[in-house]
Structure formats: structure tokens, C-alpha cells
Design a protein around this motif. Structure first.
Motif, PDB file in Angstrom:
ATOM      1  N   LEU A  65       0.819  -1.214   0.000  1.00 52.45           N
ATOM      2  CA  LEU A  65       0.000   0.000   0.000  1.00 52.45           C
ATOM      3  C   LEU A  65       0.855   1.266   0.000  1.00 52.45           C
ATOM      4  O   LEU A  65       0.390   2.342  -0.380  1.00 52.45           O
ATOM      5  N   LYS A  66       2.113   1.153   0.426  1.00 50.29           N
ATOM      6  CA  LYS A  66       3.020   2.296   0.394  1.00 50.29           C
ATOM      7  C   LYS A  66       3.617   2.515  -0.989  1.00 50.29           C
ATOM      8  O   LYS A  66       4.296   3.516  -1.240  1.00 50.29           O
ATOM      9  N   GLY A  67       3.425   1.536  -1.878  1.00 44.17           N
ATOM     10  CA  GLY A  67       4.060   1.607  -3.179  1.00 44.17           C
ATOM     11  C   GLY A  67       5.430   0.966  -3.192  1.00 44.17           C
ATOM     12  O   GLY A  67       6.127   0.990  -4.215  1.00 44.17           O
ATOM     13  N   SER A  68       5.841   0.363  -2.070  1.00 44.77           N
ATOM     14  CA  SER A  68       7.146  -0.306  -1.988  1.00 44.77           C
ATOM     15  C   SER A  68       6.981  -1.795  -2.234  1.00 44.77           C
ATOM     16  O   SER A  68       5.866  -2.293  -2.390  1.00 44.77           O
ATOM     17  N   GLN A  69       8.098  -2.523  -2.216  1.00 43.52           N
ATOM     18  CA  GLN A  69       8.063  -3.969  -2.400  1.00 43.52           C
ATOM     19  C   GLN A  69       7.956  -4.708  -1.065  1.00 43.52           C
ATOM     20  O   GLN A  69       8.221  -5.913  -1.006  1.00 43.52           O
ATOM     21  N   GLY A  70       7.554  -3.995  -0.016  1.00 49.14           N
ATOM     22  CA  GLY A  70       7.338  -4.628   1.282  1.00 49.14           C
ATOM     23  C   GLY A  70       8.062  -3.887   2.389  1.00 49.14           C
ATOM     24  O   GLY A  70       9.272  -4.045   2.548  1.00 49.14           O
ATOM     25  N   THR A  71       7.332  -3.063   3.151  1.00 43.17           N
ATOM     26  CA  THR A  71       7.921  -2.298   4.247  1.00 43.17           C
ATOM     27  C   THR A  71       7.233  -2.693   5.545  1.00 43.17           C
ATOM     28  O   THR A  71       6.064  -2.363   5.755  1.00 43.17           O
ATOM     29  N   PHE A  72       7.956  -3.408   6.425  1.00 40.98           N
ATOM     30  CA  PHE A  72       7.373  -3.865   7.681  1.00 40.98           C
ATOM     31  C   PHE A  72       7.598  -2.835   8.788  1.00 40.98           C
ATOM     32  O   PHE A  72       8.321  -1.830   8.584  1.00 40.98           O
ATOM     33  N   ALA A  73       6.997  -3.067   9.954  1.00 37.64           N
ATOM     34  CA  ALA A  73       7.191  -2.201  11.122  1.00 37.64           C
ATOM     35  C   ALA A  73       7.615  -3.061  12.307  1.00 37.64           C
ATOM     36  O   ALA A  73       7.130  -4.187  12.473  1.00 37.64           O
ATOM     37  N   TYR A  74       8.524  -2.527  13.124  1.00 35.91           N
ATOM     38  CA  TYR A  74       9.075  -3.235  14.284  1.00 35.91           C
ATOM     39  C   TYR A  74       8.889  -2.359  15.512  1.00 35.91           C
ATOM     40  O   TYR A  74       9.546  -1.335  15.660  1.00 35.91           O
ATOM     41  N   TYR A  75       7.924  -2.750  16.382  1.00 33.91           N
ATOM     42  CA  TYR A  75       7.637  -2.021  17.619  1.00 33.91           C
ATOM     43  C   TYR A  75       8.385  -2.714  18.762  1.00 33.91           C
ATOM     44  O   TYR A  75       8.195  -3.913  18.994  1.00 33.91           O
ATOM     45  N   THR A  76       9.195  -1.966  19.485  1.00 35.68           N
ATOM     46  CA  THR A  76       9.989  -2.609  20.530  1.00 35.68           C
ATOM     47  C   THR A  76      10.404  -1.618  21.619  1.00 35.68           C
ATOM     48  O   THR A  76      10.523  -0.408  21.363  1.00 35.68           O
ATOM     49  N   THR A  77      10.612  -2.170  22.805  1.00 37.40           N
ATOM     50  CA  THR A  77      11.144  -1.363  23.919  1.00 37.40           C
ATOM     51  C   THR A  77      12.669  -1.382  23.925  1.00 37.40           C
ATOM     52  O   THR A  77      13.289  -0.691  24.743  1.00 37.40           O
ATOM     53  N   ARG A  78      13.277  -2.167  23.057  1.00 35.90           N
ATOM     54  CA  ARG A  78      14.736  -2.205  22.980  1.00 35.90           C
ATOM     55  C   ARG A  78      15.285  -0.834  22.594  1.00 35.90           C
ATOM     56  O   ARG A  78      14.750  -0.176  21.705  1.00 35.90           O
TER      57      ARG A  78
END
Length: 471
Positions: free
Chosen positions: A204-217
Motif C-alpha cells: 500500500l506504500k508503493g514499496s516492495q514490502g515495508t514492515f514495522a518493528y515495535y519494541t522497547t529495545r
């Protein structure tokens, strides 16, 4: 019922009324279309030796490994194909990579004629890399509302692959085809049949796959190659953040977002998420079902997407993966099928399914955001859904061609080849060899071949091919 409520009630049936109308029109014109098709076939002089051709593409399936496992008695269905038909090595393209080889498969010409030489190409205007298969541009037209400029019109999508795929030629001779997930078929082209786009279809962003990483690190200074690093700074167990979506048409350079509330339960190793008015509870190590996301681009404009969560860890550090937000097949923001209604039909029949060209998130696994087990869950879930669509297609086509490419064989070998030897350079210190992952993959594909054979008759032709081997 008041007039407003009555109008709303009746308008909800418009799709049903339209479908009934199209069905009646189709039935009324069926004899005419049948005669026209018969005349086209008679004029073309084409007489098929079979009623139906089924093509199964197994991306990256290596012929040497197939032969070895046949000799070990582990691939009985591949052995039967070799005994009853032909089993031979195919030459691949130069370079021997998926977009190039599958483009030659569908067009019958070399890269110099179909114009696909790699996943990427060089943009001669900027010297930056760009997608080799398609070009997506805005219209350039805008409407000014005070200080704001709004884009007007739909995006212009241009196919960069040249030459003609063989199913279009079949259609010109009156032969119907269903084509599923063959690489380099975005944007979908018109022909006599149905098509679901494959590799290089964007998210949906127009990319070939952009994930998200939510972390307290705490961020260690490293950047994610194909994802967002979202640091949760609050003390917890409740975190307020957001889900990033497509570009904001009202504010260039920004993205549409959806608020996301995360409540962590370390005792139960779970997390409760609230987003877009919906709630879902995640268990550690379990991939979530598809969730629907609605991004508001204005008072009435809505952009639909789908995604999946994976709770990697609830404690001592919280780690949550969100897959690339993909085009919703039920309400596609960009065409992912031909005709457009085909993806809508499939989503009604089989529920949500992946539309991204490469939905198995190899980037997230390579960068440690997704675990091996989470990646296998994601990969085989995508595979099983495509199997459902494929077998349904076989049952619907009595005369014609069905072609489906499964990329499961390619991505699993890419990611698990490091387990095949003790001293592989990509093997981490904590990892031990797991050669059975790839061996089990080949046995699973053999089972697929067996189930396909059960659906065929003596009047059908089965072709199984891969685009390249694996070393």
C-alpha cells in the motif's frame, strides 16, 4: 423507516442487484458468445490434442535435489511423472533470477526482447534504482483548496515488460485461461481470462514490502533495511503508537496513520491491541490472522489495506512485528487482478489473502525482527491460501489453461540454506543445522503434485517447471 434509512437500506443491495443483472445478461448472451467462440476457433484452424493444460511453477526447485530425493524414494509423485512422461533439465536465463526467467517463460523471448534484466533498473534521470517491471506515477494534476494542493485523478501504472505473454495469444484464439501469481504480471493486462498479479506487485506504500518493528529495545544505531524501527519509550504495560500507511495526498512527504494502543500481559505472554476501533489479542510466537485497516485520506476518501501481527516477545523486552500493509483484495486501491472484480470475487470466496508480490517477509527474518518459526508460519499460510485458489480454478476450467506459480520453494531455500552445513557464513553461533526444513519442503511439493494429478483426466496435460535451480 424514514426516507434516509430506507435509501441506505436499499443502496446496500446495489451490488447484489448489479450482480443479478450481469448474470441475466450473461445467460442471455451465452448462445451468441458460444457461437462466436466456435467461429473464431474454426477460422484459426486450431485443434487441441488435450482439453485442458495445467501449468505448475515451483520457483527455484532444483533438478539435482529432485533427482536425489527421487532416488531415495521420497518423491513418489515426481517419480511417477518421470516414468509416465518426461523429466528433464531446462536451461534458464542469464541472469538466472526469477523476474528474468519467468518473463522468458511467459513470452518465449530472451531478456533483450522482453526488457526485464533484474529486479531493479537504473532510472536514467536520477541514476537511482527503480523497479524494473512497472512504473507508478501520479497524474500531475492538482486541485487547489486554499493553501492545500490535492492530487486529482488516479495513478498512472505502466508495464515495462515487453512482448506478449502466451495466454494473451491463447485468448486471441478463443482459449480461456486463469493465471495465478506469475511474476511480472503487475499491472495486470487485459486478455481472455482471469489473472492474479504476482512478484513485483507493490504494497500500500508503493514499496516492495515495508514492515514495522515495535519494541522497547533501545536503538543500537543500526538501521532496518526494509522496515520502520518504532521505539516504545513509555514505561508500559500500555503503549500508544500508530500504524503507518500510504502517502498522504494532502500533505506530500507524510503518510496516513491509524492510532495503535498496545497493552502487554507478561504473565500470559500476550498483548492486546486496539486499532481503528477493533481489538485483537496476540499470543507470543503465533502469527495473527489478517486484519483490515482503513486509512482516512479525507472526509470521504478511504484507502483499505490488510496486514498481520507477530508477537515475537512480551518480556523482558517487548518486540512486535507488523507485516507490510498490503492492498486489500476486496477493495483494491490499485488493480491486482484482471478483471478488477476478480480479486474481489476471490476475497469473498476465500476471505483475505496476500496481494504483495513477495508476501513472505525475507527482510524481516534476515534482520532478526521475525523468527524462523514466524517466517515459516507466514510462508506456509500464504502457500495454503494460494493452493485453495489454484484448486478452485482447476475445478472451474473444463477447457483451457490454468497456470499458477508457487514461490514457497524459492523463499524457504533462500532463508534456510544456511542450515545445510556447519560452517555456513550466514549461520549464527546459536543456530544448529536444520537440513530437514528444505527436505520437508520438497516432500510437501511432491504431495501438491500428487493432489493435482488426482484432479486431472487423460484429456489433460500437466506441466511442472522451475525458473532456476538452487546452489
Amino acid at each position: 423507516i424514514g426516507p434516509g434509512a430506507g435509501f441506505t437500506f436499499l443502496s446496500s443491495f446495489l451490488v447484489l442487484f448489479a450482480a443479478i443483472g450481469l448474470l441475466m445478461l450473461s445467460l442471455a448472451t451465452w448462445p451468441i458468445r458460444l457461437v462466436a467462440q466456435w467461429i473464431r476457433r474454426m477460422r484459426s484452424g486450431v485443434t487441441g490434442g488435450v482439453s485442458r493444460v495445467v501449468v505448475v511453477g515451483l520457483d527455484g526447485l532444483d533438478p539435482a535435489r529432485v533427482r536425489r530425493l527421487i532416488d531415495e524414494g521420497r518423491l513418489p509423485n515426481f517419480k511417477a511423472l518421470g516414468d509416465e512422461g518426461t523429466l528433464s533439465d531446462l536451461r534458464t536465463t542469464l541472469p538466472p533470477i526469477s523476474p528474468v526467467a519467468w518473463s522468458s517463460f511467459m513470452t518465449g523471448v530472451n531478456p533483450g526482447k522482453h526488457n526485464i534484466f533484474d529486479f531493479l533498473r537504473r532510472d536514467p534521470r536520477t541514476y537511482l534504482p527503480a523497479l524494473s517491471s512497472a512504473e507508478i506515477n501520479t497524474t500531475g494534476r492538482t486541485i487547489r483548496l486554499g493553501p492545500i494542493k490535492l492530487p486529482f485523478g488516479k495513478p498512472v501504472i505502466k508495464m515495462l515488460r515487453k512482448s506478449i505473454p502466451f495466454w494473451k495469444i491463447l485468448g486471441e484464439h478463443g482459449i480461456f485461461s486463469i493465471v495465478l501469481k506469475v511474476p511480472i504480471t503487475f499491472p495486470p493486462e487485459k486478455f481472455k481470462g482471469l489473472l492474479l498479479s504476482g512478484l513485483c506487485t507493490p504494497d500500500l506504500k508503493g514499496s516492495q514490502g515495508t514492515f514495522a518493528y515495535y519494541t522497547t529495545r533501545e536503538p543500537g544505531g543500526e538501521e532496518l533495511t526494509s522496515g520502520y524501527y518504532i521505539h516504545l519509550k513509555d514505561a508500559g504495560p500500555v503503549y500508544q503508537t500508530e500504524i503507518s500507511g500510504p502517502p498522504n495526498p494532502k500533505q506530500p512527504g507524510t503518510e496516513l496513520t491509524i492510532p495503535l494502543k498496545i497493552t502487554v500481559n507478561t504473565e500470559e505472554k500476550s498483548a492486546a491491541l486496539n486499532y481503528d476501533g477493533e481489538d485483537i489479542t496476540l499470543q507470543e510466537g503465533v502469527l495473527s490472522p489478517w486484519i483490515s485497516l482503513t486509512f482516512k485520506a479525507g472526509r470521504r476518501a478511504r484507502i483499505k489495506g490488510i496486514a498481520q501481527f507477530f508477537l515475537k516477545s512480551s518480556s523482558p523486552e517487548f518486540e512486535l512485528y507488523l507485516s507490510p500493509v498490503q492492498i486489500d483484495p476486496e477493495k483494491p486501491a490499485l488493480p491486482v487482478s484482471h478483471p478488477l472484480i476478480y480479486s474481489i470475487y476471490l476475497s469473498k470466496l476465500f476471505d483475505q489473502f496476500a496481494t504483495l508480490g513477495l508476501p513472505q517477509d525475507t527482510w524481516a527474518l534476515n534482520e532478526g525482527v521475525l523468527t524462523d518459526d514466524g517466517f515459516l508460519q507466514q510462508t506456509y499460510q500464504v502457500h495454503e491460501k494460494l493452493e485453495e485458489i489454484f484448486f478452485h480454478s482447476i475445478s472451474r476450467v473444463k477447457k483451457g489453461m490454468v497456470c499458477c506459480v508457487f514461490d514457497t520453494t524459492d523463499v524457504i531455500q533462500h532463508e534456510f540454506w544456511r542450515y545445510t552445513s556447519d560452517n555456513h557464513p550466514a549461520l549464527k553461533n546459536s543456530e544448529t543445522p536444520k537440513p530437514e526444513v528444505i527436505e520437508n519442503l520438497y516432500c510437501r511439493m511432491d504431495d501438491l503434485v500428487g493432489r493435482v494429478r488426482e484432479k486431472l483426466s487423460d484429456r489433460d496435460l500437466l506441466l511442472i517447471c522451475s525458473d532456476h535451480g538452487f546452489k
